[in-house]
Write a protein that holds these residues in place. Structure first.
Motif, short mmCIF file in Angstrom:
data_model
loop_
_atom_site.label_atom_id
_atom_site.label_comp_id
_atom_site.label_asym_id
_atom_site.label_seq_id
_atom_site.Cartn_x
_atom_site.Cartn_y
_atom_site.Cartn_z
N LYS A 90 -28.15 -12.30 -118.00
CA LYS A 90 -28.94 -12.03 -116.79
C LYS A 90 -29.12 -13.29 -115.94
CE LYS A 90 -33.16 -9.88 -115.21
NZ LYS A 90 -34.35 -9.14 -115.53
N GLU A 94 -27.33 -13.76 -112.16
CA GLU A 94 -28.14 -13.96 -110.95
C GLU A 94 -27.73 -15.23 -110.21
OE1 GLU A 94 -30.33 -12.05 -109.29
OE2 GLU A 94 -29.69 -10.50 -110.70
N LYS A 97 -24.52 -14.57 -108.37
CA LYS A 97 -24.81 -13.75 -107.19
C LYS A 97 -25.41 -14.61 -106.08
CE LYS A 97 -27.12 -9.48 -105.81
NZ LYS A 97 -27.92 -8.34 -106.29
#
Length: 154
Positions: A90, A94, A97
């Motif tokens: 996770k 992120e 991104k």
């Protein structure tokens, strides 16, 4: 007079606007640097910007970590329908991104005869530096996928 007639024929039958057309999927045509230099150059330049942003980002990472996102890039520079396609964890997902969204997409070049392009962008860490570009095909929506893989050791 012959030269004038030849010139007139060329003007009538030759297109006035030059651009690169992407052939439809399934026709067996391979897109390469030689056959489509405008698109290929665009992807290499966009990949270089992504590599620069990846190397500048301060985050926890280990060798072998990488994540990939799929999205559509419009002629206006808008990134839409972004979804993850290769997971790491996770935190790292992120950060990747954030990097992709922080890099302002380049404007489409003269001769790029599309309104949007589907991209698959992979950012990761290994023992080597590399920007690899390619063009594949999507079975999901029958569109070309412009692939950029950026690997760095920094």
């Amino acid at each position: 007079m012959k030269k004038f007639l030849l010139l007139l024929i060329c003007l009538i039958f030759c297109p006035l606007v030059f651009g690169e057309e992407i052939p439809p999927n399934g026709c067996g045509y391979e897109l390469t640097r030689e056959t489509n230099p405008i698109y290929w150059g665009y992807m290499e330049a966009y990949g270089a910007k992504l590599k620069e942003a990846l190397e500048a980002k301060k985050m926890f990472r280990l060798r072998g970590m990488g994540a990939s996102y799929r999205f559509f890039l419009t002629r206006d520079g808008e990134i839409k329908d972004m979804e993850i396609s290769t997971y790491q964890n996770k935190y790292f997902n992120e950060k990747v991104k954030e990097i992709i969204l922080s890099v302002e997409p380049l404007p489409f070049r003269e001769g790029m005869n599309v309104d949007e392009m589907q991209f698959s962008v992979y950012l990761g860490y290994e023992r080597y530096d590399e920007i690899d570009v390619g063009i594949g095909s999507s079975f999901r929506n029958n569109k070309d996928i412009f692939q950029i893989s950026v690997t760095t050791r920094k």
